[in-house]
Design a protein around this motif. Structure first.
Motif, PDB file in Angstrom:
ATOM      1  N   THR A 397     -35.476  86.561  78.741  1.00 54.71           N
ATOM      2  CA  THR A 397     -35.892  87.986  78.896  1.00 54.71           C
ATOM      3  C   THR A 397     -37.363  87.989  79.288  1.00 54.71           C
ATOM      4  OG1 THR A 397     -34.288  89.096  77.367  1.00 54.71           O
ATOM      5  CG2 THR A 397     -36.354  90.319  77.902  1.00 54.71           C
ATOM      6  N   ALA A 398     -37.570  88.158  80.771  1.00 53.28           N
ATOM      7  CA  ALA A 398     -39.113  88.213  81.049  1.00 53.28           C
ATOM      8  C   ALA A 398     -39.365  89.530  81.667  1.00 53.28           C
ATOM      9  CB  ALA A 398     -39.272  87.040  82.133  1.00 53.28           C
ATOM     10  N   PRO A 399     -39.955  90.424  80.718  1.00 52.13           N
ATOM     11  CA  PRO A 399     -40.263  91.906  80.983  1.00 52.13           C
ATOM     12  C   PRO A 399     -41.035  92.381  82.214  1.00 52.13           C
ATOM     13  CG  PRO A 399     -40.818  91.295  78.830  1.00 52.13           C
ATOM     14  CD  PRO A 399     -40.641  89.965  79.552  1.00 52.13           C
ATOM     15  N   GLY A 400     -41.552  91.296  82.801  1.00 50.20           N
ATOM     16  CA  GLY A 400     -42.272  91.285  83.974  1.00 50.20           C
ATOM     17  C   GLY A 400     -41.402  91.037  85.415  1.00 50.20           C
ATOM     18  N   HIS A 401     -40.191  90.717  85.133  1.00 47.61           N
ATOM     19  CA  HIS A 401     -39.631  90.273  86.281  1.00 47.61           C
ATOM     20  C   HIS A 401     -38.141  90.471  86.398  1.00 47.61           C
ATOM     21  CE1 HIS A 401     -42.733  87.738  87.542  1.00 47.61           C
ATOM     22  NE2 HIS A 401     -43.002  87.065  86.453  1.00 47.61           N
ATOM     23  N   GLY A 402     -37.756  91.873  85.736  1.00 46.84           N
ATOM     24  CA  GLY A 402     -36.568  92.042  85.661  1.00 46.84           C
ATOM     25  C   GLY A 402     -36.421  93.622  85.148  1.00 46.84           C
ATOM     26  N   THR A 403     -35.426  94.350  85.651  1.00 49.82           N
ATOM     27  CA  THR A 403     -35.438  95.791  85.266  1.00 49.82           C
ATOM     28  C   THR A 403     -34.902  95.692  83.851  1.00 49.82           C
ATOM     29  OG1 THR A 403     -34.953  96.783  87.349  1.00 49.82           O
ATOM     30  CG2 THR A 403     -34.344  97.982  85.402  1.00 49.82           C
ATOM     31  N   ASP A 404     -33.625  95.197  83.424  1.00 48.86           N
ATOM     32  CA  ASP A 404     -33.192  94.890  82.084  1.00 48.86           C
ATOM     33  C   ASP A 404     -34.155  94.568  81.255  1.00 48.86           C
ATOM     34  OD1 ASP A 404     -30.625  96.307  82.664  1.00 48.86           O
ATOM     35  OD2 ASP A 404     -29.799  94.386  83.428  1.00 48.86           O
TER      36      ASP A 404
END
Length: 1009
Positions: A397-404
């Motif tokens: 999980t990379a919050p800056g690179h994916g909607t989910d």
């Protein structure tokens, strides 16, 4: 005397042969421009203006088709031709149904494709884009778009497309840009607008954010990696009861001292011993990792590697004894990719145990001594988007690179969104180990290719000892539909319109709620379109409307530097709109802030220089094209575009109208599929399988393209190619031949000749009139529902079947040889007149050039056929009994024709007129059907006899109870009609003729003396 060839009279001059100047060969490429010139001369707005004036004078109901704007960039292609031709079908058919039709063609002018063309132009001059003043750059873009608007307009008009070309709209017109900004200000005033930092689709090549509608997916080969995240905290570790603790006790040996409780706890703890494994196709996003997502509904297990497979060179990235946490369903596949020969499942880990774990970043150990470190704790977050269908059951999980990734990060209370990649697709300098490396190349020969980032991250994971396995996968990957280059998810500040924020302007509802209701109130053609766009609207994120480019309509507003809130001052907004109406969008960028801000201090405000998403532009077209005009109305009756516009123009128009007016700007939506080649493959210049509309028009005429568009099922993907166009041309030829025959057969027809009493019509005429009544209902219903193939196909069948194969053939002898005042001939020509009148207007919306040519050939002073309205349906023509009769007659006739064909093939007769068949009919209903008919005329023979029974020599397997004795006709051959009859020679005035022909010639002699 009759046998004396030297003295026999030549009766050809007494035969009433068809006569028409309407040519058999159409010569469409030459004829169509002549027709277009005639239409253009009819009024200041050509044929379109002439029809509108007529309808408005008649106080006709108004119908509005709003044009979805094509992009002003290049010559039209076959998709454009299909789209505009379908729109012309709508316009012309609604005119024919009696409506006054408003249709204003328009163009989309802003955006990247034009920017790119102008950038190329400047590069060819040795000037970089950033060296060109923005005002000069936008001026070049405007000129380029204007050039292509004129070029495309000419090409569309050549196809015969009617519309108000004289008042065309363009999103780059100053008035349009001002209205777009005004619509934007409405969202600002209602509170639906906000600036947020979130991952969006970003094109490093184009240096701008992209909306979903600007994305297309292509197959792409990506590196895949399985990465170990070491467990560094185990909050739910308990004493005893775990399978791993039991195994430790057993290893102490039977009878030996029991391990201490702390030893059991250490054995049961996963800290420093186990790793959670993730799988990703974007190694470059590992530096941005902040968490691992798992699904509480998935079963997870703790596994020990017992034995590794032999590998070339003995290289492994794991070791025997390693403990890994994986989804139980996926563990075998993971070990296969990691080349693990044998493993042991030690324990099933419940969801609460998974959530109690925390990991360290897999690159943490490499940055302990660096200024910038990977020292954030990696949490385990529950998420429904995680599945055990592929991967490991855990999602990096990379919050800056994916909607989910972004949504699950916010859901757990986090607000800090890491920024790792800049606008050029390179890591920021503060990214440990990788600062400055390119994710995507944006310059040179490798533009649009992935850079070194992926490989460098993989090498670093190897060095850290946390790469478990690697591979490659071909999958569908997002690309910009303009540059065709891959895009990335990138966190960046952008402006959004809220989908789920209730506002007073919408009656306390959210934009999503209003949009969903608008769709429920909209008619869809085909109906499947409702579900497609509905699913998109129900799940779409907030509307991203800002772009970081030059050529477009600006987000013309100011933001308070202290509060971050947009300035919503009506007086400021009014000055902005006045300036844009006067000088276009350039005014926003070139005029001083003080001119707009009035009493507000410019130093306290940030000027927003982003431009609006071009879909926002086109979504506003209803506001400056149809709304507020006296000769139009809002909302439009129809929007018509390709099915890809469910995510594009249909949706942006829906959201814009719903957000500013509480409903969609359309009552109905019609979609068409894409045009493929004859093999069902997508057209591509590189494949050499494109079909250019210009080539079709030049070689065959626009009418052939129009007829193709009418015949296909446009709701699905359709095909076009040489073979298909040849079939279309053949269908056109048959239609043209029908019109030519009608014109020739009706030569000299007058009102005095018309049969006015329905009771006087023979049975065959009553049947054809019934077919006209039947087709009238079908044609009108099909036009009302935009089912154009349900107009053209039944009419082609009618021309080929009921007319050519039956009516024209049966009545040819009467037309040629009956005296002009004979009732049957008059009835025939009366019905032909009705057929001509209806066919020309029924087909005029589709085969516009040919029906115009046919109509004007017969009525040169009547004006264009398109001025007409489809006549009222004549219910008195309905005759179900006659229709049933002729179905039976045709059944019997098919057997007779079969028998005569055999006779011709065996050379026992030359033509059907040499036959006098005896037809045996066992079915009383079939026999009764011939009552009142001349069977010989129906069979096209000189004589015929029908008898009850089934004793004939010839029969057809499919038709039971009908048989034929194909006897030869007896008597002499009439020198005029060629029928062989015993009566020939019985009239002493004309010894070579039958009695009917003798009477006709006597009439001719009397009137031509």
């Amino acid at each position: 005397m009759a046998d004396d060839a030297t003295t026999a009279r030549d009766y050809r001059e007494t035969v009433f042969l068809p006569d028409t100047p309407f040519p058999m060969r159409a010569g469409l490429p030459k004829k169509e421009p002549e027709i277009l010139e005639g239409w253009a001369a009819l009024s200041p707005k050509g044929l379109y203006g002439a029809i509108r004036s007529r309808r408005q004078a008649d106080k006709a109901p108004l119908y509005v088709l709003h044009d979805g704007p094509p992009y002003a960039n290049g010559a039209i292609h076959i998709g454009h031709a299909l789209n505009k031709t379908l729109k012309d079908f709508v316009v012309r058919s609604r005119f024919a149904l009696g409506y006054d039709v408003d249709y204003v063609p328009g163009w989309d002018c802003h955006g990247l494709p034009i920017e790119w063309k102008i950038e190329e132009k400047f590069r060819s001059q040795g000037r970089r884009k950033d060296e060109v003043p923005a005002e000069e750059f936008r001026r070049e873009c405007r000129a380029y778009a204007g050039m292509w608007i004129e070029a495309q307009k000419t090409e569309f008009q050549r196809l015969g497309v009617l519309g108000d070309w004289w008042n065309r709209y363009a999103t780059m017109d100053f008035s349009s840009e001002a209205t777009i900004v005004a619509e934007f200000h409405k969202f600002l005033a209602s509170g639906q607008l906000y600036r947020g930092s979130k991952p969006v689709m970003w094109s490093p090549v184009e240096r701008t954010a992209l909306a979903d509608a600007e994305i297309e997916y292509h197959d792409h080969v990506s590196p895949t990696i399985w990465v170990k995240f070491p467990v560094v905290r185990d909050q739910k570790n308990t004493l005893g009861g775990a399978e791993i603790a039991r195994k430790i006790i057993e290893e102490h040996g039977r009878g030996g001292p029991a391990p201490a409780p702390q030893e059991i706890a250490a054995a049961n703890s996963l800290v420093g011993r186990a790793s959670i494994v993730i799988w990703t196709t974007t190694p470059w996003t590992i530096p941005a990792n902040r968490a691992i997502a798992f699904n509480p509904q998935v079963e997870y297990g703790l596994y020990r590697i017992d034995e590794l497979e032999p590998t070339e060179g003995g290289v492994h990235w794991s070791s025997e004894g390693d403990l890994l946490i994986l989804a139980r369903k996926l563990a075998p596949e993971v070990f296969k990719n990691a080349r693990v020969a044998r493993w042991t499942e030690l324990e099933i880990l419940p969801a609460e145990r998974i959530q109690s774990l925390e990991c360290e970043h897999p690159l943490a150990q490499l940055t302990k001594d660096l200024k910038y470190k990977y020292d954030k704790v990696v949490e385990l977050l529950p998420g429904d988007h995680v599945t055990d269908d592929a991967g490991t059951g855990f999602v990096h999980t990379a919050p800056g690179h994916g909607t989910d990734d972004y949504l699950i990060w916010l859901k757990t209370g986090h607000r800090d969104i890491p920024e790792t990649v800049d606008a050029d697709g390179a890591y920021y300098d503060h990214v440990p180990l990788f600062g400055g490396l390119k994710v995507l190349e944006t310059e040179g020969k490798k533009v649009g290719k992935f850079g070194d980032a992926n490989n460098k991250v993989i090498e670093a994971l190897k060095e850290a000892g946390n790469l478990l396995a690697r591979g490659r996968i071909e999958h569908s990957y997002p690309h910009s539909w303009r540059s065709k280059a891959p895009v990335i998810f990138r966190n960046t500040p952008q402006w959004f319109i809220r989908m789920d924020h209730a506002v007073d302007a919408l009656g306390g509802k959210t934009l999503r709620e209003v949009a969903v209701q608008s769709l429920a109130d909209t008619a869809f053609h085909p109906e499947a379109g409702r579900n497609r766009i509905g699913a998109m609207v129900e799940t779409r994120p907030d509307w991203l409307i800002s772009r970081q480019r030059n050529w477009g309509t600006p987000l013309a507003m100011y933001v308070d530097k202290a509060t971050g809130h947009p300035l919503n001052d009506p007086e400021v907004n009014a000055r902005i709109l006045d300036a844009i109406r006067e000088g276009g969008a350039d005014a926003w960028f070139t005029r001083p802030d003080s001119e707009f801000l009035g009493h507000h201090d410019p130093a306290q405000y940030e000027k927003i220089t982003d431009i609006l998403d071009v879909w926002f532009d086109s979504g506003c077209t209803h506001a400056f094209t149809i709304e507020g005009r006296e000769d139009s109305h809002w909302p439009a009756d129809l929007y018509l575009e390709g099915s890809d516009q469910h995510r594009g123009w249909f949706q942006s128009s829906l959201l814009e109208g719903s957000g500013t007016r509480g409903r969609a700007p359309y009552k109905a939506v019609l979609t068409h599929g894409f045009t493929m080649d004859e093999n069902g493959e997508k057209m591509s210049k590189s494949k050499g399988n494109t079909i250019e509309p210009q080539a079709i028009t030049k070689e065959s005429g626009a009418e052939i393209l129009r007829l193709w568009a009418a015949m296909v099922d446009y709701s699905e993907d359709q095909r076009i190619g040489k073979t298909i166009l040849a079939t279309t041309t053949d269908a056109y030829r048959k239609l043209r031949n029908t019109m030519r025959y009608l014109l020739g057969a009706l030569a000299g027809f007058t009102e005095e000749e018309r049969v006015t009493d329905y009771a006087d019509f023979p049975p065959l005429e009553k049947y054809i009139l019934h077919r006209l009544w039947e087709l009238d209902g079908q044609v009108k219903a099909a036009y009302e529902a935009y089912r154009f193939s349900d107009v053209i196909r039944p009419l082609i069948e009618f021309c080929q079947g009921d007319l050519s194969a039956l009516y024209f053939d049966v009545r040819r002898d009467s037309l040629y040889c009956d005296r002009p005042d004979a009732l049957k001939r008059r009835a025939y020509r009366t019905v032909l007149d009705e057929v001509f009148n209806r066919l020309t207007i029924w087909l005029a919306p589709l085969a516009s050039f040919t029906m115009e040519e046919a109509w004007v050939t017969r009525f040169p002073e009547a004006g264009p056929v398109a001025l007409r309205v489809i006549p009222e349906r004549v219910d008195a023509w309905r005759n179900d009994a006659e229709a049933a009769r002729w179905a039976k007659v045709e059944t019997v006739t098919s057997v007779v024709m079969g028998a005569l064909e055999v006779e011709r093939r065996e050379k026992r007769i030359g033509s059907a007129l040499e036959a006098a068949p005896v037809v045996h009919v066992a079915d009383p209903e079939l026999l009764t059907a011939f009552e009142g008919l001349d069977a010989a005329e129906v069979f096209r023979t000189s004589a015929a006899t029908l008898v009850a029974g089934d004793a004939g020599a010839f029969r057809i397997e499919d038709v039971k109870g009908v048989s034929v004795d194909p006897n030869k006709a007896e008597g002499k051959k009439c020198a005029r009609s060629w029928r062989i009859l015993p009566e020939v020679g019985t009239d002493p005035r004309y010894p070579e003729l039958s009695l009917r022909d003798a009477d006709a010639v006597a009439y001719w002699d009397a009137t031509h003396g």
